[in-house]
Design a protein around this motif. Sequence first.
Motif, mmCIF file in Angstrom:
data_model
loop_
_atom_site.group_PDB
_atom_site.id
_atom_site.type_symbol
_atom_site.label_atom_id
_atom_site.label_comp_id
_atom_site.label_asym_id
_atom_site.label_seq_id
_atom_site.Cartn_x
_atom_site.Cartn_y
_atom_site.Cartn_z
ATOM 1 N N VAL A 82 -83.990 -62.717 -49.021
ATOM 2 C CA VAL A 82 -83.055 -62.495 -47.585
ATOM 3 C C VAL A 82 -83.961 -61.485 -46.597
ATOM 4 C CG1 VAL A 82 -80.960 -61.407 -46.791
ATOM 5 C CG2 VAL A 82 -80.949 -62.640 -48.849
ATOM 6 N N GLU A 83 -84.644 -60.488 -46.906
ATOM 7 C CA GLU A 83 -85.393 -59.847 -46.162
ATOM 8 C C GLU A 83 -86.465 -60.601 -45.607
ATOM 9 O OE1 GLU A 83 -87.644 -55.419 -45.951
ATOM 10 O OE2 GLU A 83 -87.595 -56.423 -47.878
ATOM 11 N N ALA A 86 -84.676 -62.729 -42.903
ATOM 12 C CA ALA A 86 -84.433 -61.996 -41.669
ATOM 13 C C ALA A 86 -85.577 -61.571 -40.771
ATOM 14 C CB ALA A 86 -83.657 -60.689 -42.022
ATOM 15 N N ILE A 89 -86.577 -64.776 -38.870
ATOM 16 C CA ILE A 89 -85.530 -65.011 -37.805
ATOM 17 C C ILE A 89 -85.815 -64.133 -36.779
ATOM 18 C CG2 ILE A 89 -83.137 -64.991 -37.361
ATOM 19 C CD1 ILE A 89 -82.400 -65.812 -40.073
ATOM 20 N N ARG A 90 -85.928 -62.791 -37.090
ATOM 21 C CA ARG A 90 -86.369 -61.871 -35.772
ATOM 22 C C ARG A 90 -87.652 -62.273 -35.115
ATOM 23 N NH1 ARG A 90 -87.120 -56.295 -37.858
ATOM 24 N NH2 ARG A 90 -89.209 -57.103 -38.295
#
Length: 116
Positions: A82-83, A86, A89-90
Amino acid sequence: MKDVPFGYELNEEGKLVAHPFESKVVKLNFTLSQFGLNEEEIVGLFTKHSLPRRGQNYDGFVFEDKLYDIFLDAHRLQMDKVEELAIGIREGLEQNKNRLVNQHISDLLNMVELNR
């Protein structure tokens, strides 16, 4: 025993029955795959937590004593995924934002140029 699927054993009549230990490993494997772990990650967890392999001695091994730590590590693996997602995505949003800002600046400069 070679032709007997993992998780089963032959009883006295030669019929397949659930193996008391291996069937728990099969269920855990399925649960972890439903949790989103891939085969490599599951094997890694089984190795890390020293789950006996077929043919090894299961005596004295208490499967249930390992479950908490296995699920905790599985959760950590998922959180790492998940990290990573993320962060990707960032970074994608940052790149998109920079592209949009550059486009707006270019549009403004074009407007200025047209109004001269």
